[in-house]
Scaffold this motif. Structure first.
Motif, PDB file in Angstrom:
ATOM      1  N   LYS A  98       0.912  -1.362   0.167  1.00  0.00           N
ATOM      2  CA  LYS A  98      -0.084  -0.012  -0.036  1.00  0.00           C
ATOM      3  C   LYS A  98       1.145   1.125  -0.094  1.00  0.00           C
ATOM      4  CE  LYS A  98      -4.268  -1.956   1.883  1.00  0.00           C
ATOM      5  NZ  LYS A  98      -5.208  -1.734   3.325  1.00  0.00           N
ATOM      6  N   ASN A  99       2.190   1.217   0.307  1.00  0.00           N
ATOM      7  CA  ASN A  99       2.848   2.284   0.471  1.00  0.00           C
ATOM      8  C   ASN A  99       3.716   2.403  -0.857  1.00  0.00           C
ATOM      9  OD1 ASN A  99       4.920   0.286   0.754  1.00  0.00           O
ATOM     10  ND2 ASN A  99       5.647   0.698   2.767  1.00  0.00           N
ATOM     11  N   ASN A 100       3.567   1.539  -1.712  1.00  0.00           N
ATOM     12  CA  ASN A 100       3.876   1.649  -3.146  1.00  0.00           C
ATOM     13  C   ASN A 100       5.250   0.989  -3.203  1.00  0.00           C
ATOM     14  OD1 ASN A 100       1.780   2.755  -4.437  1.00  0.00           O
ATOM     15  ND2 ASN A 100       2.646   4.931  -3.906  1.00  0.00           N
ATOM     16  N   SER A 101       5.683   0.322  -2.072  1.00  0.00           N
ATOM     17  CA  SER A 101       7.094  -0.527  -2.030  1.00  0.00           C
ATOM     18  C   SER A 101       6.849  -1.682  -2.854  1.00  0.00           C
ATOM     19  CB  SER A 101       7.838  -0.473  -0.710  1.00  0.00           C
ATOM     20  OG  SER A 101       6.996  -1.435  -0.033  1.00  0.00           O
ATOM     21  N   GLU A 102       7.835  -2.190  -3.656  1.00  0.00           N
ATOM     22  CA  GLU A 102       7.591  -3.430  -4.451  1.00  0.00           C
ATOM     23  C   GLU A 102       8.037  -4.414  -3.681  1.00  0.00           C
ATOM     24  OE1 GLU A 102       8.780  -5.280  -8.890  1.00  0.00           O
ATOM     25  OE2 GLU A 102       9.453  -3.220  -8.538  1.00  0.00           O
ATOM     26  N   ILE A 103       7.108  -5.670  -3.839  1.00  0.00           N
ATOM     27  CA  ILE A 103       7.470  -6.906  -2.868  1.00  0.00           C
ATOM     28  C   ILE A 103       8.333  -7.753  -3.813  1.00  0.00           C
ATOM     29  CG2 ILE A 103       6.440  -9.069  -2.102  1.00  0.00           C
ATOM     30  CD1 ILE A 103       3.829  -7.606  -1.546  1.00  0.00           C
ATOM     31  N   PRO A 104       9.546  -8.044  -3.370  1.00  0.00           N
ATOM     32  CA  PRO A 104      10.471  -8.916  -3.963  1.00  0.00           C
ATOM     33  C   PRO A 104       9.912 -10.254  -4.295  1.00  0.00           C
ATOM     34  CG  PRO A 104      11.408  -8.168  -1.922  1.00  0.00           C
ATOM     35  CD  PRO A 104      10.070  -7.732  -1.860  1.00  0.00           C
ATOM     36  N   VAL A 105      10.112 -10.592  -5.707  1.00  0.00           N
ATOM     37  CA  VAL A 105       9.610 -11.825  -6.398  1.00  0.00           C
ATOM     38  C   VAL A 105      10.617 -12.918  -6.293  1.00  0.00           C
ATOM     39  CG1 VAL A 105       8.377 -12.860  -8.152  1.00  0.00           C
ATOM     40  CG2 VAL A 105       7.700 -10.696  -7.088  1.00  0.00           C
ATOM     41  N   LEU A 106      10.429 -14.271  -6.185  1.00  0.00           N
ATOM     42  CA  LEU A 106      11.211 -15.293  -6.437  1.00  0.00           C
ATOM     43  C   LEU A 106      10.700 -16.259  -7.431  1.00  0.00           C
ATOM     44  CD1 LEU A 106      13.913 -17.046  -6.177  1.00  0.00           C
ATOM     45  CD2 LEU A 106      12.408 -18.284  -4.121  1.00  0.00           C
ATOM     46  N   GLU A 107      11.072 -16.141  -8.686  1.00  0.00           N
ATOM     47  CA  GLU A 107      10.510 -17.154  -9.699  1.00  0.00           C
ATOM     48  C   GLU A 107      11.294 -18.413  -9.617  1.00  0.00           C
ATOM     49  OE1 GLU A 107       9.096 -16.197 -14.006  1.00  0.00           O
ATOM     50  OE2 GLU A 107      11.054 -15.781 -13.888  1.00  0.00           O
ATOM     51  N   LEU A 108      10.305 -19.286  -8.884  1.00  0.00           N
ATOM     52  CA  LEU A 108      10.908 -20.693  -8.573  1.00  0.00           C
ATOM     53  C   LEU A 108      11.227 -21.546  -9.554  1.00  0.00           C
ATOM     54  CD1 LEU A 108      11.316 -21.682  -5.712  1.00  0.00           C
ATOM     55  CD2 LEU A 108       8.878 -22.928  -5.739  1.00  0.00           C
ATOM     56  N   LYS A 109      10.533 -21.513 -10.712  1.00  0.00           N
ATOM     57  CA  LYS A 109      10.832 -22.536 -11.750  1.00  0.00           C
ATOM     58  C   LYS A 109      12.260 -22.541 -12.366  1.00  0.00           C
ATOM     59  CE  LYS A 109       9.497 -19.604 -15.830  1.00  0.00           C
ATOM     60  NZ  LYS A 109       8.448 -19.364 -16.871  1.00  0.00           N
ATOM     61  N   ASN A 110      12.819 -21.298 -12.111  1.00  0.00           N
ATOM     62  CA  ASN A 110      14.276 -21.268 -12.528  1.00  0.00           C
ATOM     63  C   ASN A 110      15.450 -22.111 -11.602  1.00  0.00           C
ATOM     64  OD1 ASN A 110      13.567 -19.402 -14.437  1.00  0.00           O
ATOM     65  ND2 ASN A 110      13.810 -17.692 -12.883  1.00  0.00           N
ATOM     66  N   TYR A 111      14.847 -22.502 -10.500  1.00  0.00           N
ATOM     67  CA  TYR A 111      15.348 -23.379  -9.482  1.00  0.00           C
ATOM     68  C   TYR A 111      15.158 -24.942  -9.087  1.00  0.00           C
ATOM     69  CZ  TYR A 111      17.103 -18.488  -8.961  1.00  0.00           C
ATOM     70  OH  TYR A 111      17.372 -16.945  -9.239  1.00  0.00           O
ATOM     71  N   VAL A 112      14.210 -25.048  -9.857  1.00  0.00           N
ATOM     72  CA  VAL A 112      13.691 -26.481  -9.508  1.00  0.00           C
ATOM     73  C   VAL A 112      14.163 -27.649 -10.529  1.00  0.00           C
ATOM     74  CG1 VAL A 112      11.574 -28.184  -9.471  1.00  0.00           C
ATOM     75  CG2 VAL A 112      11.606 -25.723  -8.611  1.00  0.00           C
ATOM     76  N   ASP A 113      14.493 -28.592 -10.255  1.00  0.00           N
ATOM     77  CA  ASP A 113      15.318 -29.727 -10.743  1.00  0.00           C
ATOM     78  C   ASP A 113      14.033 -30.332 -11.838  1.00  0.00           C
ATOM     79  OD1 ASP A 113      16.323 -32.395 -11.668  1.00  0.00           O
ATOM     80  OD2 ASP A 113      17.973 -31.754 -10.947  1.00  0.00           O
ATOM     81  N   SER A 114      14.398 -30.599 -13.172  1.00  0.00           N
ATOM     82  CA  SER A 114      13.548 -31.201 -14.094  1.00  0.00           C
ATOM     83  C   SER A 114      13.217 -32.496 -13.533  1.00  0.00           C
ATOM     84  CB  SER A 114      14.062 -31.223 -15.373  1.00  0.00           C
ATOM     85  OG  SER A 114      15.229 -32.093 -15.324  1.00  0.00           O
ATOM     86  N   LYS A 115      13.926 -33.206 -12.856  1.00  0.00           N
ATOM     87  CA  LYS A 115      13.480 -34.532 -12.314  1.00  0.00           C
ATOM     88  C   LYS A 115      12.421 -34.371 -11.264  1.00  0.00           C
ATOM     89  CE  LYS A 115      15.123 -38.728 -10.209  1.00  0.00           C
ATOM     90  NZ  LYS A 115      16.455 -39.300  -9.552  1.00  0.00           N
ATOM     91  N   VAL A 116      12.501 -33.283 -10.470  1.00  0.00           N
ATOM     92  CA  VAL A 116      11.525 -33.036  -9.311  1.00  0.00           C
ATOM     93  C   VAL A 116      10.091 -32.794  -9.868  1.00  0.00           C
ATOM     94  CG1 VAL A 116      10.811 -31.659  -7.452  1.00  0.00           C
ATOM     95  CG2 VAL A 116      13.119 -32.273  -7.770  1.00  0.00           C
ATOM     96  N   LEU A 117      10.181 -32.041 -10.891  1.00  0.00           N
ATOM     97  CA  LEU A 117       9.026 -31.672 -11.771  1.00  0.00           C
ATOM     98  C   LEU A 117       8.621 -32.966 -12.417  1.00  0.00           C
ATOM     99  CD1 LEU A 117       7.425 -29.374 -12.489  1.00  0.00           C
ATOM    100  CD2 LEU A 117       8.557 -29.040 -14.455  1.00  0.00           C
ATOM    101  N   SER A 118       9.333 -33.858 -12.903  1.00  0.00           N
ATOM    102  CA  SER A 118       8.785 -34.966 -13.523  1.00  0.00           C
ATOM    103  C   SER A 118       8.158 -35.619 -12.542  1.00  0.00           C
ATOM    104  CB  SER A 118      10.042 -35.579 -14.578  1.00  0.00           C
ATOM    105  OG  SER A 118      10.861 -36.125 -13.637  1.00  0.00           O
ATOM    106  N   ASN A 119       8.687 -36.089 -11.408  1.00  0.00           N
ATOM    107  CA  ASN A 119       8.203 -36.897 -10.422  1.00  0.00           C
ATOM    108  C   ASN A 119       6.830 -36.496  -9.968  1.00  0.00           C
ATOM    109  OD1 ASN A 119      10.461 -38.402 -10.342  1.00  0.00           O
ATOM    110  ND2 ASN A 119      11.412 -37.541  -8.514  1.00  0.00           N
TER     111      ASN A 119
END
Length: 423
Positions: A98-119
């Motif tokens: 509300k005070n116009n400060s931006e909330i930091p964002v972590l885009e998780l797909k860049n850090y997840v192993d493809s094997k975890v996703l396939s599982n």
């Protein structure tokens, strides 16, 4: 993909936790992922992390897309003002406080192993009955046994809620509560609610006073079941009808509480006439039944208490005025097993809780002596290699199927989590 998968990834740090960066390029060091409380508000409370050169303590909110913040109207909710990191699978828009400060964002797909996703995709891909049906038998026995125990007590928690509700309406009379729960379960699925209403229509003080004459109990049960409303030539019918009229006036009982029990789709031994007579004989034979059922040493002790038959009249009748071949109609062992599972165990659990006592091991031990239920759910589990040895295990499997598998709650299930870790 569902949000609960992202909750799983964050909770167990199933991603490359080193070299994390926000969408703006600031380094992130996770000190504590926070508490996953599954309550209203942000997903993880009291997380701690270093973003850039600043250490933060606060909450973490998780979404599939960062724009979901606005879809869920979090910008208007004060509870989200203390979010220090927005974890998303895909970052598609900036989010501001509300005070116009931006909330930091972590885009998780860049850090997840493809094997975890396939599982994960393998676990939740559509299958015929449950997602893990081809893998569930591979779960380590220790993990599965511990999970079964938790499932069993989750199921008991649910079953004990109506017990506590009845306790409030009976002035904390545990004998009266037992009577109501027993009546409901004597009625099985079709007549259970009708039998419960019958039990609630008759003050238990009346049952206590009249239990010396089983015909009086039958008159009360049959009268409130609407089975004495017609006119018949049968002498036993006439006697019960006369007794019901007398008892109703004697105790000033409500005349408008009668129900219409069902005979349709029941085997004759489950007809309401037979079950109500057996219930009457149980209370005729046993006073202070609650006390007797509180601490039985073995299942055999319970079987002895429930060695009950219908009254003599019903040995050659299933309905009034219709004679049938003579047969002693005793409670079967299979029926008593259902009473143990659905009445005695929940009552014992609720009473122990009300007294602050711990009887978990006793309850498990008791059900270990009862054969597992036979139904379509058990047949399926057996087909996939999980064969219950006793009622404790079958009750756990019913909870697993109904509350986890059927709800697609794989990532809240020890089986699903174990498969994701081990695949």
């Amino acid at each position: 993909m569902k949000e609960d998968f992202l909750h799983y990834l964050w909770k167990f740090k199933k991603f490359e936790a080193l070299n994390l960066k926000t969408s703006a390029g600031e380094e992130i060091t996770i000190v504590n992922v926070g508490q996953y409380l599954e309550l209203a508000g942000p997903d993880f409370f009291n997380a701690q992390m270093i973003i850039g050169n600043q250490k933060w303590a606060g909450n973490v909110e998780i979404h599939l897309k960062s724009s979901d913040w606005y879809v869920h109207h979090h910008e208007n909710d004060q509870a989200y003002e203390n979010v220090i990191l927005h974890v998303v699978w895909e970052h598609d828009t900036a989010v501001f406080r509300k005070n116009n400060s931006e909330i930091p964002v972590l885009e998780l797909k860049n850090y997840v192993d493809s094997k975890v996703l396939s599982n994960y995709e393998s676990l939740v891909s559509p299958k015929s009955w449950i997602f893990c049906e081809k893998q569930i038998k591979e779960i380590e026995e220790f993990t599965f046994k511990n999970w079964q125990e938790r499932l069993f007590f989750e199921r008991l928690e649910r079953k004990s809620k109506p017990v506590f509700e009845l306790l409030e309406t009976t002035n904390n009379d545990w004998e009266a509560v037992l009577f109501c729960v027993l009546a409901k379960n004597f009625g099985l699925n079709t007549n259970g609610e009708f039998f419960l209403r019958i039990a609630q229509s008759i003050p238990f003080s009346v049952i206590r006073k009249e239990s010396s004459e089983v015909e009086n109990l039958e008159a009360l049960f049959f009268g409130y079941a609407g089975l004495l409303d017609s006119e018949k030539e049968d002498n036993y019918f006439k006697d019960l009808k006369s007794r019901f009229s007398y008892l109703r006036h004697k105790y000033q009982l409500d005349e408008n509480s009668r129900v219409a029990v069902q005979f349709f789709k029941h085997r004759p031994d489950n007809f309401p006439t037979i079950r109500l007579s057996q219930l009457a004989n149980l209370y005729h034979n046993h006073h202070n039944l609650f006390s007797k059922l509180q601490n039985p040493s073995t299942v055999e002790d319970i079987y002895k208490i429930f060695q009950v038959s219908s009254s003599i009249y019903w040995e050659n009748h299933y309905q009034f005025d219709k004679v049938s071949p003579k047969k002693k109609k005793k409670l079967s062992k299979a029926f008593v097993d259902l009473i143990i599972i659905n009445t005695i165990i929940p009552i014992q659990f609720a009473y122990a809780r009300s007294q602050g006592a711990e009887i978990s091991e006793d309850l498990i031990k008791l059900l270990n002596g009862v054969v597992p239920e036979k139904n379509a759910v058990m047949d399926k589990f057996i087909f996939f290699g999980i064969k219950p040895k006793n009622a404790f295990e079958s009750q756990s499997l019913l909870q697993l199927k109904n509350e986890y598998c059927a709800m697609n709650r794989c990532l809240e299930c020890a089986v699903g989590i174990d498969l994701l870790r081990s695949n």
